[in-house]
Scaffold this motif. Structure first.
Motif, PDB file in Angstrom:
ATOM      1  N   LYS A 148      68.339  77.834  75.251  1.00 46.38           N
ATOM      2  CA  LYS A 148      69.498  77.082  75.735  1.00 46.38           C
ATOM      3  C   LYS A 148      69.538  77.117  77.254  1.00 46.38           C
TER       4      LYS A 148
ATOM      5  N   LYS B 180      84.739  74.981  76.963  1.00 49.64           N
ATOM      6  CA  LYS B 180      83.917  76.181  76.950  1.00 49.64           C
ATOM      7  C   LYS B 180      82.457  75.830  76.660  1.00 49.64           C
ATOM      8  N   GLY B 181      81.587  76.284  77.552  1.00 50.54           N
ATOM      9  CA  GLY B 181      80.165  76.091  77.359  1.00 50.54           C
ATOM     10  C   GLY B 181      79.487  77.382  76.937  1.00 50.54           C
ATOM     11  N   ASN B 182      78.244  77.567  77.358  1.00 53.68           N
ATOM     12  CA  ASN B 182      77.460  78.732  76.952  1.00 53.68           C
ATOM     13  C   ASN B 182      77.888  80.031  77.631  1.00 53.68           C
TER      14      ASN B 182
ATOM     15  N   PHE C  67      76.617  69.619  80.816  1.00 53.20           N
ATOM     16  CA  PHE C  67      77.628  70.365  80.070  1.00 53.20           C
ATOM     17  C   PHE C  67      77.786  69.861  78.640  1.00 53.20           C
ATOM     18  N   PHE C  68      77.953  68.567  78.455  1.00 47.31           N
ATOM     19  CA  PHE C  68      78.287  68.060  77.128  1.00 47.31           C
ATOM     20  C   PHE C  68      77.085  68.010  76.188  1.00 47.31           C
TER      21      PHE C  68
ATOM     22  N   GLN D 209      75.691  72.217  76.877  1.00 45.65           N
ATOM     23  CA  GLN D 209      76.697  73.277  77.006  1.00 45.65           C
ATOM     24  C   GLN D 209      76.376  74.230  78.159  1.00 45.65           C
TER      25      GLN D 209
ATOM     26  N   GLU E 253      76.890  75.711  81.708  1.00 47.86           N
ATOM     27  CA  GLU E 253      77.965  75.764  82.693  1.00 47.86           C
ATOM     28  C   GLU E 253      77.429  75.091  83.956  1.00 47.86           C
TER      29      GLU E 253
END
Length: 418
Positions: free
Chosen positions: A311, A334-336, A376-377, A380, A382
């Motif tokens: 990721k 909220k992301g990773n 981000f989308f 994920q 940051e």
């Protein structure tokens, strides 16, 4: 005199921020969705102009932007700078060279045919490589009631020795290629070809690190050709990560950083204000991926995740604008690694005396067309966009990029991933 440099930088910082208004710049307005299929551009005619009185101008160099030259009188030569196409968010880049059969002084009038304004303070060079700011007494812009001045005037001394005039102090693509070669001397840096631009220039990523690709970072810059200060901040950021320090070594054993330092090589080479040779703002093509530059990077990232099961935990896009500003995602999302971006910005900024970072979180919660939103989308990661001021002092740009890199490594080195 080297021991004085830190004190000089500190003094500049104190003066800069003590004189700054308490009201921070609001930054750009809402991102507009635009068509990203190819649009026609106007290529410059590469030529040498005879400006009379023994003076010659030329745009025959990579990265040049000069569309017309006209002698107005004995002491004034008008140059016209035009964009690659329209509509365009004006970032009026210019770069050209001049010389004279006899030594003489005259003024250059910069004009933009109503399509832009004069944005960049002129830089001069005697060799096309090392530039310095023009003397402030030799440059002025007429006052205007509204907006920004569309004209500017620069006094130059011309001779048989070539004089380069440019919007920023690096021209063309060579300086990025030279820096990449320096990085590639490191055993832990690898060059990865991911495609070609519309004009056939290689689109390349540098892999920095010796980890297993389970936790990755992505950094890009120069989606918009003239945005040198963003590149310089990115360069300082990356150079912290390649250092031979315990912190950097630990970081590279845990994370791989993927770097694309020049997203738009065709635009840079052609002296564009903002677009690639498809006539498109690349930072509006992160949903449809109609342009080869954005498509190649997105495919690389998505394939990397599929192949490794890893990721992307952090991503940054470096740009330039009027003043320093961070664009971040809605903090409710909220992301990773929730909270990573605000923490990095806060910790790095505290190390600069008197500096209060200008942070503009996105109020929306839906994906938009920019790289920051894509990172981000889709991944994920940051992510943030760091826009560096055109005239931010270079010592301060170095600090900001370096401290961002250092604080990011500190935080991520402590993180234990499941």
């Amino acid at each position: 005199m080297k021991f004085l440099q830190p004190f000089v930088s500190l003094l500049v910082l104190i003066i800069l921020f003590s004189c700054k208004s308490t009201a921070q710049w609001e930054g750009q307005g809402p991102i507009q969705v635009v068509e990203t299929k190819d649009q026609t551009i106007s290529y410059q005619t590469k030529q040498t102009w005879d400006a009379g009185n023994g003076v010659f101008f030329s745009n025959q160099l990579e990265g040049a932007r000069l569309n017309g030259v006209q002698r107005i009188n004995d002491t004034l030569v008008q140059v016209t700078i035009l964009p690659e196409n329209e509509p365009i968010n004006p970032s009026p880049w210019y770069a050209f060279k001049l010389w004279s059969g006899n030594t003489q002084e005259f003024w250059i009038e910069f004009t933009y045919a109503g399509k832009g304004f004069h944005r960049y303070f002129p830089k001069l060079s005697s060799d096309g490589k090392t530039f310095f700011n023009a003397d402030s007494s030799s440059f002025f812009q007429p006052k205007v009631e509204k907006g920004r001045p569309e004209k500017a005037f620069l006094k130059v001394s011309a001779s048989s020795d070539t004089l380069w005039v440019a919007a920023q102090d690096k021209i063309g693509t060579a300086y990025v290629q030279e820096w990449k070669q320096i990085l590639l001397q490191k055993d832990f840096v690898e060059l990865i070809a991911i495609g070609k631009s519309k004009e056939g220039r290689p689109l390349e990523i540098l892999k920095i690190g010796e980890a297993d690709d389970q936790d990755m970072l992505m950094v890009i810059s120069m989606q918009h050709p003239p945005e040198l200060t963003g590149f310089l901040a990115m360069q300082a950021f990356v150079e912290e990560i390649i250092k031979d320090t315990p912190q950097a070594k630990k970081f590279r054993s845990k994370y791989n950083l993927y770097l694309m330092p020049q997203m738009n090589p065709d635009g840079v080479a052609n002296g564009h204000w903002r677009h690639n040779v498809g006539g498109i703002d690349l930072n509006r093509d992160w949903v449809n991926f109609n342009q080869p530059e954005t498509k190649a990077l997105a495919e690389f990232m998505e394939n990397k995740v599929k192949e490794t099961g890893g990721k992307f935990v952090f991503a940054a896009d470096f740009h330039s604008t009027w003043e320093d500003i961070f664009y971040t995602n809605n903090e409710e999302l909220k992301g990773n690694f929730p909270g990573l971006i605000p923490k990095v910005i806060k910790k790095s900024s505290k190390r600069i005396p008197g500096y209060i970072p200008n942070i503009r979180p996105n109020e929306g919660k839906e994906r938009s067309v920019t790289s920051n939103s894509y990172f981000f989308f889709v991944h994920q990661a940051e992510s943030m966009t760091f826009e560096v001021g055109d005239n931010t002092p270079r010592d301060i740009i170095q600090m900001k990029g370096s401290y961002l890199g250092q604080e990011l490594m500190k935080i991520l080195n402590k993180k234990k991933w499941k």
